[in-house]
Design a protein around this motif. Structure first.
Motif, short mmCIF file in Angstrom:
data_model
loop_
_atom_site.label_atom_id
_atom_site.label_comp_id
_atom_site.label_asym_id
_atom_site.label_seq_id
_atom_site.Cartn_x
_atom_site.Cartn_y
_atom_site.Cartn_z
N VAL A 1 0.80 -1.05 0.36
CA VAL A 1 -0.66 0.08 0.31
C VAL A 1 0.69 0.92 0.54
CG1 VAL A 1 -2.29 1.35 1.06
CG2 VAL A 1 -1.73 -1.39 1.58
N LEU A 2 1.02 2.37 -1.06
CA LEU A 2 1.28 3.47 -0.86
C LEU A 2 1.39 4.45 0.10
CD1 LEU A 2 0.85 4.63 -4.21
CD2 LEU A 2 2.97 3.58 -3.72
N SER A 3 1.89 5.02 0.28
CA SER A 3 2.00 5.78 1.58
C SER A 3 0.73 7.27 1.40
CB SER A 3 3.34 6.51 2.59
OG SER A 3 4.10 7.63 0.56
N GLU A 4 0.02 7.86 2.28
CA GLU A 4 -0.28 9.19 1.53
C GLU A 4 0.19 9.80 0.55
OE1 GLU A 4 -4.16 10.23 1.38
OE2 GLU A 4 -3.94 8.83 2.14
N GLU A 5 1.39 10.37 0.44
CA GLU A 5 2.39 10.65 -0.15
C GLU A 5 2.22 10.45 -1.79
OE1 GLU A 5 3.27 10.36 3.03
OE2 GLU A 5 3.01 12.07 4.22
N ASP A 6 2.58 9.06 -1.46
CA ASP A 6 2.50 8.72 -2.85
C ASP A 6 1.64 7.87 -3.67
OD1 ASP A 6 5.19 9.12 -2.89
OD2 ASP A 6 6.14 7.37 -2.10
N ALA A 7 0.29 8.09 -2.49
CA ALA A 7 -0.65 7.38 -3.58
C ALA A 7 -1.17 8.96 -4.94
CB ALA A 7 -2.55 8.30 -2.34
N ILE A 8 -2.39 7.99 -5.59
CA ILE A 8 -2.85 8.92 -6.52
C ILE A 8 -3.64 9.57 -6.61
CG2 ILE A 8 -3.82 8.24 -9.59
CD1 ILE A 8 -0.80 7.69 -9.27
N ALA A 9 -3.36 10.99 -6.40
CA ALA A 9 -4.27 12.24 -6.01
C ALA A 9 -4.39 13.26 -7.08
CB ALA A 9 -4.01 12.81 -4.49
N LEU A 10 -5.18 13.28 -7.85
CA LEU A 10 -5.10 14.35 -8.99
C LEU A 10 -6.28 15.66 -8.74
CD1 LEU A 10 -6.55 11.93 -12.23
CD2 LEU A 10 -4.45 12.28 -11.86
N ALA A 11 -4.56 16.48 -9.14
CA ALA A 11 -5.01 18.18 -8.82
C ALA A 11 -6.14 19.10 -10.05
CB ALA A 11 -4.14 18.56 -9.03
N GLU A 12 -6.35 19.74 -9.55
CA GLU A 12 -7.11 20.42 -11.53
C GLU A 12 -5.96 21.74 -12.07
OE1 GLU A 12 -10.07 19.83 -12.81
OE2 GLU A 12 -10.83 18.66 -11.51
N TYR A 13 -6.30 21.67 -12.95
CA TYR A 13 -4.76 22.57 -13.93
C TYR A 13 -4.00 23.63 -13.12
CZ TYR A 13 -2.22 24.78 -17.42
OH TYR A 13 -0.70 25.58 -17.82
N ASP A 14 -3.50 23.63 -12.96
CA ASP A 14 -2.88 24.96 -11.96
C ASP A 14 -2.20 25.37 -12.87
OD1 ASP A 14 -1.55 26.99 -10.35
OD2 ASP A 14 -0.80 25.56 -9.10
N PRO A 15 -2.17 27.39 -13.42
CA PRO A 15 -1.67 27.55 -14.30
C PRO A 15 0.25 28.04 -13.90
CG PRO A 15 -3.63 28.70 -14.03
CD PRO A 15 -3.47 27.21 -13.13
N SER A 16 0.02 27.88 -12.45
CA SER A 16 2.03 28.21 -12.43
C SER A 16 2.83 26.85 -12.80
CB SER A 16 1.43 28.28 -10.93
OG SER A 16 1.45 27.03 -9.89
N TRP A 17 2.29 25.84 -13.33
CA TRP A 17 2.52 24.45 -13.51
C TRP A 17 4.26 24.39 -14.33
CZ3 TRP A 17 -1.62 20.95 -14.16
CH2 TRP A 17 -1.85 19.86 -11.82
N PRO A 18 3.65 25.64 -15.91
CA PRO A 18 4.57 25.87 -16.69
C PRO A 18 6.07 26.92 -15.82
CG PRO A 18 2.72 26.05 -17.36
CD PRO A 18 2.34 25.97 -15.91
N ALA A 19 5.28 27.85 -15.01
CA ALA A 19 6.66 28.32 -14.31
C ALA A 19 7.58 27.71 -13.54
CB ALA A 19 5.95 29.66 -13.77
N GLN A 20 6.25 26.18 -12.87
CA GLN A 20 7.54 25.29 -11.98
C GLN A 20 7.96 24.35 -12.46
OE1 GLN A 20 5.08 23.29 -9.18
NE2 GLN A 20 3.89 25.03 -9.27
N PHE A 21 8.07 24.79 -14.16
CA PHE A 21 8.67 23.87 -14.92
C PHE A 21 10.34 24.39 -15.39
CE2 PHE A 21 9.92 23.44 -19.83
CZ PHE A 21 11.22 22.45 -19.23
#
Length: 223
Positions: free
Chosen positions: A68-88
């Motif tokens: 069983v994965l830890s809570e940190e590694d479990a699959i949890a989707l988030a809605e698109y975040d406009p800051s993701w390109p800047a994080q990249f």
């Protein structure tokens, strides 16, 4: 979880029950110039640990098997975040500062690179390495920190950056030579960007699979 203790010629495996076994190891390369030993070794294990019979890994990496994965590694989707390109871009700039000369092909990869797409909030980055040997020797010491983990495969590497030691994942840095199958993901990314209807179908599938395989990242990715 399995613990490893490395020496000059032997690796000691410490099992969950405290059992200890020692096996010969062969260092492929080793750097003792910093505060910690960094390098790669190969060892063949003839123990009752079937997943560890023969493997390559990097010193200071973490290995283990969990049902069983830890809570940190479990699959949890988030809605698109406009800051993701800047994080990249921030991580890509940092990588360019530590990579050897000639490694300048760094691209945003995976679902966080598709505008509007729900995704695990982990920025996937794909790095082209003309000299895979140079990239390994450069990146492994540079990323030998508490918040980084790295996984070595026969033809590519994946570095996992967490927000803190054993905390939530923040970045995946994939390193692969030109022509590796990982680069095919860029065509898939570009197709989703160009075809919004298909992207919506893919998003619905991701949400369904995230519920079905919440505690199994491999099955989620394969499905």
């Amino acid at each position: 979880m399995v613990g490893l203790s490395l020496g000059d010629r032997f690796v000691e495996v410490i099992g969950t029950g405290g059992t200890q076994e020692r096996f010969p190891l062969d260092w492929l390369w080793r750097d003792d110039s910093g505060p910690f030993c960094v390098g790669e070794f190969q060892s063949t294990m003839l123990s009752d640990l079937p997943a560890l019979r023969s493997f390559w890994m990097t010193a200071n990496a973490r290995i283990g098997a969990r049902t069983v994965l830890s809570e940190e590694d479990a699959i949890a989707l988030a809605e698109y975040d406009p800051s993701w390109p800047a994080q990249f871009e921030d991580m890509a700039d940092w990588l360019r500062g530590i990579l050897p000369g000639g490694v300048d092909h760094i691209v945003h990869y995976g679902s966080t690179s598709v505008p509007g797409m729900p995704a695990k909030p982990v920025i996937d980055i794909l790095v082209g390495a003309p000299s895979f040997e140079d990239a390994r020797r450069c990146l492994i010491p540079a990323l030998n920190r508490d918040c980084w983990e790295y996984w070595w495969y026969g033809d590519h590497m994946i570095f996992i950056k967490r927000e803190r030691l054993n905390g939530p994942r923040a970045h995946h840095v994939h390193v692969a030579p030109p022509g590796h199958r990982l680069w095919e993901g860029l065509a898939f990314r570009d197709y989703l960007v160009a075809h919004p209807d298909t992207a919506r179908e893919y998003a619905a599938l991701k949400r369904e699979l995230a519920q079905q395989y919440r505690n199994d990242r491999e099955k989620y990715t394969y499905a």
